[in-house]
Motif scaffolding. Structure first.
Motif, PDB file in Angstrom:
ATOM      1  N   UNK A 115       3.207  27.462   4.203  1.00 60.24           N
ATOM      2  CA  UNK A 115       3.033  28.298   5.382  1.00 60.24           C
ATOM      3  C   UNK A 115       3.348  27.543   6.663  1.00 60.24           C
ATOM      4  N   UNK A 116       2.940  28.154   7.748  1.00 62.57           N
ATOM      5  CA  UNK A 116       3.205  27.571   9.069  1.00 62.57           C
ATOM      6  C   UNK A 116       2.101  26.569   9.401  1.00 62.57           C
ATOM      7  N   UNK A 117       2.342  25.324   9.034  1.00 70.04           N
ATOM      8  CA  UNK A 117       1.336  24.279   9.254  1.00 70.04           C
ATOM      9  C   UNK A 117       1.926  23.199  10.158  1.00 70.04           C
ATOM     10  N   UNK A 118       1.059  22.512  10.824  1.00 72.90           N
ATOM     11  CA  UNK A 118       1.468  21.392  11.686  1.00 72.90           C
ATOM     12  C   UNK A 118       1.036  20.092  11.012  1.00 72.90           C
ATOM     13  N   UNK A 119       1.950  19.128  10.978  1.00 73.62           N
ATOM     14  CA  UNK A 119       1.661  17.830  10.373  1.00 73.62           C
ATOM     15  C   UNK A 119       1.623  16.769  11.466  1.00 73.62           C
ATOM     16  N   UNK A 120       0.687  15.867  11.355  1.00 72.09           N
ATOM     17  CA  UNK A 120       0.609  14.771  12.292  1.00 72.09           C
ATOM     18  C   UNK A 120       1.843  13.885  12.130  1.00 72.09           C
ATOM     19  N   UNK A 121       2.428  13.475  13.233  1.00 70.20           N
ATOM     20  CA  UNK A 121       3.660  12.699  13.199  1.00 70.20           C
ATOM     21  C   UNK A 121       3.335  11.202  13.097  1.00 70.20           C
ATOM     22  N   UNK A 122       3.139  10.752  11.869  1.00 68.38           N
ATOM     23  CA  UNK A 122       2.943   9.324  11.616  1.00 68.38           C
ATOM     24  C   UNK A 122       3.872   8.916  10.482  1.00 68.38           C
ATOM     25  N   UNK A 123       4.270   7.650  10.485  1.00 72.97           N
ATOM     26  CA  UNK A 123       5.160   7.146   9.446  1.00 72.97           C
ATOM     27  C   UNK A 123       4.341   6.622   8.277  1.00 72.97           C
ATOM     28  N   UNK A 124       4.778   6.968   7.073  1.00 71.91           N
ATOM     29  CA  UNK A 124       4.133   6.512   5.844  1.00 71.91           C
ATOM     30  C   UNK A 124       5.165   5.820   4.970  1.00 71.91           C
ATOM     31  N   UNK A 166       0.792  -1.228   0.000  1.00 68.71           N
ATOM     32  CA  UNK A 166       0.000   0.000   0.000  1.00 68.71           C
ATOM     33  C   UNK A 166       0.822   1.273   0.000  1.00 68.71           C
ATOM     34  N   UNK A 167       2.039   1.190  -0.542  1.00 72.34           N
ATOM     35  CA  UNK A 167       2.921   2.357  -0.539  1.00 72.34           C
ATOM     36  C   UNK A 167       2.331   3.503  -1.375  1.00 72.34           C
ATOM     37  N   UNK A 168       2.548   4.720  -0.906  1.00 70.51           N
ATOM     38  CA  UNK A 168       2.072   5.920  -1.603  1.00 70.51           C
ATOM     39  C   UNK A 168       3.113   6.336  -2.653  1.00 70.51           C
ATOM     40  N   UNK A 169       2.686   6.365  -3.921  1.00 63.21           N
ATOM     41  CA  UNK A 169       3.610   6.741  -4.978  1.00 63.21           C
ATOM     42  C   UNK A 169       3.763   8.257  -5.032  1.00 63.21           C
ATOM     43  N   UNK A 170       5.023   8.702  -5.050  1.00 63.69           N
ATOM     44  CA  UNK A 170       5.312  10.139  -5.087  1.00 63.69           C
ATOM     45  C   UNK A 170       6.285  10.419  -6.220  1.00 63.69           C
ATOM     46  N   UNK A 171       6.310  11.654  -6.654  1.00 60.84           N
ATOM     47  CA  UNK A 171       7.255  12.131  -7.658  1.00 60.84           C
ATOM     48  C   UNK A 171       8.085  13.254  -7.039  1.00 60.84           C
ATOM     49  N   UNK A 172       9.351  13.373  -7.430  1.00 61.36           N
ATOM     50  CA  UNK A 172      10.179  14.444  -6.886  1.00 61.36           C
ATOM     51  C   UNK A 172       9.596  15.824  -7.185  1.00 61.36           C
ATOM     52  N   UNK A 173       9.664  16.699  -6.204  1.00 62.88           N
ATOM     53  CA  UNK A 173       9.198  18.080  -6.342  1.00 62.88           C
ATOM     54  C   UNK A 173      10.335  19.001  -5.929  1.00 62.88           C
TER      55      UNK A 173
END
Length: 223
Positions: free
Chosen positions: A192-201, A123-130
């Motif tokens: 911007x100044x956002x908070x991200x939930x600390x979970x491993x993906x 179930x890995x999330x596919x990403x592309x370099x940005x």
């Protein structure tokens, strides 16, 4: 010393009595042993044959108006199964404590399906370099799969939630014995100044090589 006739007769009678007593005792022991039933398996003995612990249940007595004979001891089962049964009140999810210190445990309940072991990479999330991320740093990957063409790499790596964890670019260094691949990750300052939930993906990125891997190793440049 001479033995009188009366003393001789008394001796013979004593010997005969001992022989009769011995024969009678042997017949009693043989009659009390049931053929085909291992020792310790008689009704009420509480032990099983062949070293198997169990309970041998005595056959029920026949009804008063019936002429049927009680069940044979050969039908006695001295290996009665006694499975461990989980109390339904003690299974399922249990929460101990409150707040951040709370712990959660789970005990399977009777009838629950067997746990299914799944591939964590499925179930890995596919990403592309940005490109253009801030505070870029090398990110180690967890697994690499070489495609059938020898030029396609599917790289799996653990990361976090965007925009705090974004793949910036991938560097590839070709050597005679190994191909070194390095992932670079940063955060998206434009969010911007956002908070991200600390979970491993678990994420994956597909990299096309300029030359086939061949016999070379694929090495993690961030390891």
């Amino acid at each position: 010393m001479a033995i009188t006739t009366r003393a001789r007769m008394a001796l013979f009678l004593s010997i005969a009595a001992l022989l009769v007593a011995g024969i009678a005792g042997a017949q009693y022991v043989g009659a009390s042993t049931k053929p085909g039933i291992p020792a310790g398996s008689e009704p009420g003995s509480g032990g099983g044959g062949n070293g198997v612990a169990g309970i041998c249940v005595a056959p029920a007595a026949p009804e008063a108006d019936g002429g049927s004979q009680p069940a044979s001891t050969d039908e006695c089962n001295d290996t009665i199964d006694d499975p461990v049964v989980t109390d339904p009140g003690e299974c399922g999810e249990k929460v101990s404590g409150t707040g951040p210190d709370a712990t959660v445990s789970y005990t399977p309940c009777p009838g629950d399906d067997d746990p299914v072991v799944t591939d964590p990479y499925q179930g890995a999330q596919k990403v592309n370099p940005t490109p253009g991320m801030s505070d870029v740093y090398p990110r180690a990957f967890d697994k690499v799969v070489v495609g059938d063409d020898g030029r396609t790499l599917t790289i799996f790596f653990w990361s976090g939630v965007e925009p705090c964890y974004v793949l910036d670019h991938v560097d590839v260094d070709y050597g005679p014995d190994a191909i070194t691949v390095t992932l670079f990750e940063g955060h998206d300052a434009s969010a911007g100044d956002v908070a991200c939930i600390e979970i491993a993906l678990i994420k994956m990125v597909v990299v096309q090589l300029d030359a086939p891997v061949g016999d070379r190793r694929v090495v993690d440049g961030a390891a």
